[in-house]
Design a protein around this motif. Structure first.
Motif, short mmCIF file in Angstrom:
data_model
loop_
_atom_site.label_atom_id
_atom_site.label_comp_id
_atom_site.label_asym_id
_atom_site.label_seq_id
_atom_site.Cartn_x
_atom_site.Cartn_y
_atom_site.Cartn_z
N GLY A 293 5.88 -29.16 -78.15
CA GLY A 293 6.31 -28.22 -77.68
C GLY A 293 5.07 -27.47 -77.68
N CYS A 294 3.79 -27.69 -76.22
CA CYS A 294 2.72 -27.44 -76.89
C CYS A 294 2.13 -26.93 -75.43
CB CYS A 294 1.47 -27.88 -77.29
SG CYS A 294 0.00 -26.78 -77.26
N ASP A 295 1.73 -26.05 -74.87
CA ASP A 295 1.15 -25.41 -73.50
C ASP A 295 -0.01 -24.53 -73.63
OD1 ASP A 295 1.87 -22.41 -74.28
OD2 ASP A 295 2.51 -22.04 -73.00
N VAL A 296 -0.78 -24.88 -74.39
CA VAL A 296 -2.11 -24.34 -74.86
C VAL A 296 -2.70 -25.81 -73.79
CG1 VAL A 296 -3.94 -24.25 -76.68
CG2 VAL A 296 -1.90 -23.75 -77.13
N GLY A 297 -3.27 -26.52 -74.08
CA GLY A 297 -3.46 -27.96 -73.08
C GLY A 297 -4.90 -27.37 -72.99
N CYS A 298 -5.36 -27.92 -74.56
CA CYS A 298 -6.90 -28.63 -74.89
C CYS A 298 -7.11 -29.97 -73.91
CB CYS A 298 -6.99 -29.05 -76.43
SG CYS A 298 -6.69 -27.45 -76.86
N SER A 299 -8.05 -29.53 -73.27
CA SER A 299 -8.15 -30.85 -72.25
C SER A 299 -9.29 -32.54 -73.36
CB SER A 299 -9.93 -31.50 -72.05
OG SER A 299 -10.42 -30.84 -72.43
N TRP A 300 -9.02 -32.37 -74.74
CA TRP A 300 -9.75 -33.53 -75.51
C TRP A 300 -8.11 -33.43 -76.49
CZ3 TRP A 300 -8.79 -30.06 -79.64
CH2 TRP A 300 -9.07 -29.11 -79.72
N CYS A 301 -6.99 -32.90 -76.41
CA CYS A 301 -6.05 -33.18 -77.02
C CYS A 301 -5.42 -34.54 -77.29
CB CYS A 301 -4.86 -32.29 -77.05
SG CYS A 301 -3.17 -32.35 -77.71
N ASP A 302 -5.38 -35.13 -78.86
CA ASP A 302 -5.10 -36.05 -79.22
C ASP A 302 -3.11 -36.26 -79.58
OD1 ASP A 302 -5.03 -34.78 -81.86
OD2 ASP A 302 -6.41 -36.55 -82.67
N SER A 303 -3.03 -35.13 -79.55
CA SER A 303 -1.20 -35.13 -79.48
C SER A 303 -0.32 -34.93 -78.20
CB SER A 303 -1.08 -33.93 -80.82
OG SER A 303 -1.73 -33.58 -82.15
N ARG A 304 -1.09 -35.38 -77.23
CA ARG A 304 -0.80 -35.00 -75.96
C ARG A 304 1.31 -34.70 -76.20
NH1 ARG A 304 -4.24 -34.90 -71.55
NH2 ARG A 304 -5.75 -34.11 -72.19
N SER B 2 3.15 -34.63 -77.72
CA SER B 2 4.15 -33.65 -78.51
C SER B 2 4.49 -32.86 -77.52
CB SER B 2 3.44 -32.99 -79.53
OG SER B 2 1.96 -32.70 -79.62
N TRP B 3 3.62 -32.88 -76.30
CA TRP B 3 3.87 -30.87 -75.67
C TRP B 3 4.73 -30.88 -74.87
CZ3 TRP B 3 -1.25 -31.31 -71.83
CH2 TRP B 3 -2.63 -31.23 -72.35
N ASN B 4 5.99 -32.37 -74.22
CA ASN B 4 7.29 -31.66 -74.12
C ASN B 4 8.25 -31.37 -74.73
OD1 ASN B 4 9.06 -31.28 -72.23
ND2 ASN B 4 8.39 -32.98 -70.64
N THR C 285 2.75 -28.67 -88.27
CA THR C 285 1.79 -29.08 -87.22
C THR C 285 2.47 -29.22 -86.34
OG1 THR C 285 0.12 -30.63 -86.80
CG2 THR C 285 1.91 -31.52 -88.04
N GLY C 286 1.89 -29.69 -85.05
CA GLY C 286 2.31 -29.91 -83.87
C GLY C 286 1.70 -30.60 -82.83
N GLY C 287 2.04 -30.50 -81.02
CA GLY C 287 2.34 -29.25 -81.07
C GLY C 287 1.65 -28.03 -81.10
N GLU C 288 2.00 -27.63 -80.68
CA GLU C 288 2.41 -25.69 -81.05
C GLU C 288 3.08 -25.44 -82.34
OE1 GLU C 288 -0.09 -23.05 -81.73
OE2 GLU C 288 1.48 -22.23 -83.22
N THR D 199 -1.84 -24.02 -86.66
CA THR D 199 -1.75 -23.49 -85.98
C THR D 199 -2.60 -23.05 -84.81
OG1 THR D 199 -0.23 -21.43 -84.29
CG2 THR D 199 -1.40 -21.23 -86.51
N SER D 200 -2.60 -23.12 -83.22
CA SER D 200 -3.57 -22.60 -82.77
C SER D 200 -3.71 -20.71 -82.51
CB SER D 200 -3.31 -22.57 -81.31
OG SER D 200 -2.47 -22.13 -80.38
N GLY D 201 -2.35 -20.68 -82.85
CA GLY D 201 -2.20 -18.78 -83.36
C GLY D 201 -2.08 -18.01 -81.88
N PRO E 90 -8.23 -21.67 -83.63
CA PRO E 90 -7.75 -20.78 -81.82
C PRO E 90 -8.69 -21.74 -80.86
CG PRO E 90 -9.96 -19.84 -83.35
CD PRO E 90 -9.15 -20.92 -83.88
N LYS E 91 -8.17 -21.82 -80.04
CA LYS E 91 -8.78 -22.30 -78.57
C LYS E 91 -8.77 -21.44 -77.63
CE LYS E 91 -7.64 -26.04 -81.00
NZ LYS E 91 -6.34 -25.81 -81.68
N LYS E 92 -9.29 -21.79 -76.92
CA LYS E 92 -10.06 -20.90 -75.34
C LYS E 92 -9.18 -20.82 -74.44
CE LYS E 92 -14.28 -21.92 -76.48
NZ LYS E 92 -16.43 -22.65 -75.89
#
Ligand code: SF4
Length: 218
Positions: free
Chosen positions: A50-61, A63-65, A92-95, A119-121, A136-138
């Motif tokens: 689970g993660c909906d932060v959506g960093c373009s360079w994420c190396d853990s995609r 884990s998103w869903n 860790t994650g994901g978020e 965490t991204s917080g 932190p992620k933008k």
């Protein structure tokens, strides 16, 4: 980019009645922490989906869903932690803060296991942590008071603009918080000279490298 609404956490928790008693486990493994202040330290990693932060360079995609990862009894994960013989867990994650982590942490502390989180917080803090690494992620900046509680601030540097982002969060964390700049892996060759020069001029910061990738460990 927001892929999953925040309400998903609540829906899944209500289905399972007891928050945090089941968690969407992507993978778990004993390894060495590869990044930041605790680099080189052995720990049992629990990666939650689970993660909906959506960093373009994420190396853990992968884990998103969260729906792609089975809900596992938290007690079973804790059993695996104990069996590994470790004294430290990194969640860790994901978020991971998409999930209620109070139960997991409470049980780990009863077993005298050190609790670390990456965490991204972006979600409300739950759980009891010996170490909070805030990255932190933008796309989804940190929520609430996590900045004041972070033990480590780790900012991913993809381009020069990210130094401003790092300084913004340096002002928000507490005075004891360790400060790290970490090159975005795919831009390493381009950005590392900039980071080195930046740290020479701003020595409160240190460089974090993803040493696990050099060691070819997870
Ligand atoms: Fe990937 Fe972490 Fe960004 Fe989520 S917060 S998209 S897991 S890098």
């Amino acid at each position: 980019m927001k892929v999953f609404p925040k309400i998903m956490t609540i829906e899944l928790d209500s289905v399972n009645q007891l928050p945090g008693r089941k968690l969407p486990l992507v993978e778990e493994f004993l390894t060495l922490q590869g990044e930041g202040y605790h680099t080189g330290r052995a720990a049992y990693f629990i990666r939650l989906g689970g993660c909906d932060v959506g960093c373009s360079w994420c190396d853990s995609r992968f884990s998103w869903n969260p729906d792609l990862h089975s809900l596992v009894d938290t007690d079973m994960i804790i059993e695996h932690v104990i069996e590994s013989g470790t004294d430290s867990v990194v969640v860790t994650g994901g978020e991971p803060l998409m999930w209620d982590l109070d139960y997991l942490c409470r049980q780990l502390k009863l077993k005298n296991i050190n609790t670390f989180i990456e965490t991204s917080g972006a979600y409300k803090l739950s759980g009891v942590w010996d170490w909070i690494c805030l990255s932190p992620k933008k796309n989804m900046p940190p929520e609430g008071k996590i900045c004041e509680k972070a033990h480590e601030l780790k900012v991913i540097i993809q381009n020069k603009n990210d130094f401003e982002w790092a300084e913004k969060y340096r002002k928000l964390v507490n005075d004891e918080c360790r400060l790290f700049l970490q090159p975005e892996w795919s831009r390493f060759q381009i950005i590392i000279p900039e980071i080195v020069e930046y740290v020479k001029k701003n020595p409160a910061w240190r460089v974090s490298l993803q040493s696990h990738k050099y060691m070819h460990i997870p």
